[in-house]
Design an enzyme around this catalytic site. Structure first.
Site, PDB file in Angstrom:
ATOM      1  N   HIS A 134      -9.477   3.112  -1.087  1.00  9.64           N
ATOM      2  CA  HIS A 134      -8.063   2.739  -0.978  1.00  9.64           C
ATOM      3  C   HIS A 134      -7.657   1.871  -2.170  1.00  9.64           C
ATOM      4  O   HIS A 134      -7.613   0.643  -2.064  1.00  9.64           O
ATOM      5  CB  HIS A 134      -7.856   1.994   0.342  1.00  9.64           C
ATOM      6  CG  HIS A 134      -6.445   1.587   0.633  1.00  9.64           C
ATOM      7  ND1 HIS A 134      -5.343   2.088  -0.048  1.00  9.64           N
ATOM      8  CD2 HIS A 134      -5.939   0.711   1.551  1.00  9.64           C
ATOM      9  CE1 HIS A 134      -4.247   1.539   0.432  1.00  9.64           C
ATOM     10  NE2 HIS A 134      -4.576   0.697   1.404  1.00  9.64           N
TER      11      HIS A 134
ATOM     12  N   CYS B  41       0.815  -1.230   0.000  1.00  7.10           N
ATOM     13  CA  CYS B  41       0.000   0.000   0.000  1.00  7.10           C
ATOM     14  C   CYS B  41       0.836   1.262   0.000  1.00  7.10           C
ATOM     15  O   CYS B  41       0.310   2.334  -0.263  1.00  7.10           O
ATOM     16  CB  CYS B  41      -0.962   0.072   1.169  1.00  7.10           C
ATOM     17  SG  CYS B  41      -1.113  -1.327   2.206  1.00  7.10           S
TER      18      CYS B  41
END
Length: 382
Positions: A338, A86
């Site tokens: 996200h 991420c």
């Protein structure tokens, strides 16, 4: 060292998993952004040294290279794809800035892209060509060695238990995220970041995951994802599709090309933490970054900390003593989404448009037990 500055930043609106962008491959998500920069800054785009992109769950290969070619950029521009899970998008921005600092080049595209909707399925290769058992699908990527590799939900619960973050605190934070995102979408703050583009004949210009009508009562009704847990689908981020691009340039080069405003890269830090508590990676990363620059959190005007889970954001906020009015002031990933490899670049894009904030930080907690953070300051080139 040379001084890197970011002089342009745009993203597309983030689509939810299986939503309006579900049919688009990562290259197609990036194409309108490349086209926009080519239209707006043709001279800059003709002088690019490289394109550095973050991506986590794509098809493999060098997605940055393929994307720039699909967008019609010069074949002489190489392209490199980064996977720091991420943190990939933020890492791409950091690496572009470091390249400028070192004098390796003067103009870079940095950013990230993710299509969770188009992510390929992965199966384990048979040990023998004669094996006849049904193929075993990977449920998720491994992030650490066996026994120290919790799922994201387990890691979020670990953080909640260790730092005593209650269910109500997590739901309250998620509610705040949606309320702030809705408010700042409506007042035009978030709209500045977004490049509208046509999807099946209609313009797509708003993040699909924002829920302006969400209530605390609704959040409170959701069942925990794990038995006797506190983490729910409501106080966690969603899986999303999205893309972000920024232009990173050497300061004097930017002045020569007529740019007079943006943000300048000051420094960054990347630190490992225990994989079981991966969500608090921002704590040592930000602390190291502040120590390097002889600053305190009180010297920072705004912090963008990726909202994978309410528990990890609250824990990080408490450990770093970040005033709530400086943290994710326009909402965060729990509301806007996200798209893994793009999210860190999206944080920097948000800071780019917070024009009244002088000194800012973008930071991520990362799968496997890592935190990265980058410090920026408002830049005026005139």
């Amino acid at each position: 060292m040379k001084q890197p500055v970011i002089i342009a930043a745009k993203r597309i609106a983030f689509g939810k998993y299986g939503g309006r962008l579900r049919h688009l491959e990562p290259e197609s998500l990036l194409e309108p952004l490349f086209n926009h920069f080519t239209d707006q800054y043709p001279k800059v785009m003709s002088l690019l040294d490289d394109v550095i992109l973050g991506n986590t769950v794509g098809n493999g290969g060098n997605l940055a290279r393929k994307s720039l070619l699909e967008a019609g950029l010069d074949f002489k521009i190489p392209g490199i794809t980064i996977d720091r899970q991420c943190g990939s998008g933020l890492e791409a921005v950091i690496q572009a800035c470091r390249m400028v600092q070192s004098g390796a080049g003067t103009i870079y595209i940095a950013g990230g892209v993710e299509s969770t909707s188009r992510a390929p399925w992965k199966i384990k290769r048979p040990q023998s060509v004669y094996e006849s058992e049904f193929p075993q699908f990977f449920e998720r990527a491994p992030f650490a060695r066996e026994g120290e590799d919790p799922s994201m939900i387990e890691a979020a619960e670990n953080v909640a238990k260790k730092y005593h973050i209650s269910r109500n605190e997590q739901d309250d934070f998620a509610y705040r995220s949606h309320q702030l995102a809705s408010k700042n979408m409506n007042n035009g703050n978030i709209s500045q970041e977004i490049l509208p583009f046509k999807v099946k004949g209609e313009y797509f210009n708003q993040d699909e995951s924002i829920k302006p009508q969400l209530t605390l009562r609704t959040l409170g009704r959701l069942k925990p994802l794990l038995n006797e847990g506190t983490v729910t689908v409501g106080n966690s981020c969603k899986k999303n599709d999205g893309a972000v691009l920024l232009i990173v340039m050497e300061e004097n080069r930017a002045r020569q090309l007529g740019f007079t405003e943006g943000i300048k890269f000051v420094n960054s830090a990347t630190v490992g933490v225990q994989p079981q508590y991966l969500g608090v990676g921002p704590v040592p990363a930000v602390n190291q970054l502040l120590a390097q620059e002889r600053l305190t959190i009180n010297d920072i005007n705004a912090v963008e900390l990726n909202e994978a889970f309410s528990s990890q954001v609250i824990a990080s906020q408490q450990q770093l003593n970040i005033p709530l009015n400086k943290l994710n002031c326009w909402g965060g990933a729990i509301a806007t989404g996200h798209p893994y490899g793009a999210s860190g670049a999206a944080l920097v894009t948000r800071l780019f448009y917070m024009k009244h904030q002088f000194r800012t930080i973008a930071t991520m907690g990362i799968g496997g037990g890592i935190g990265n953070a980058a410090l920026f300051e408002r830049w005026y080139g005139n």
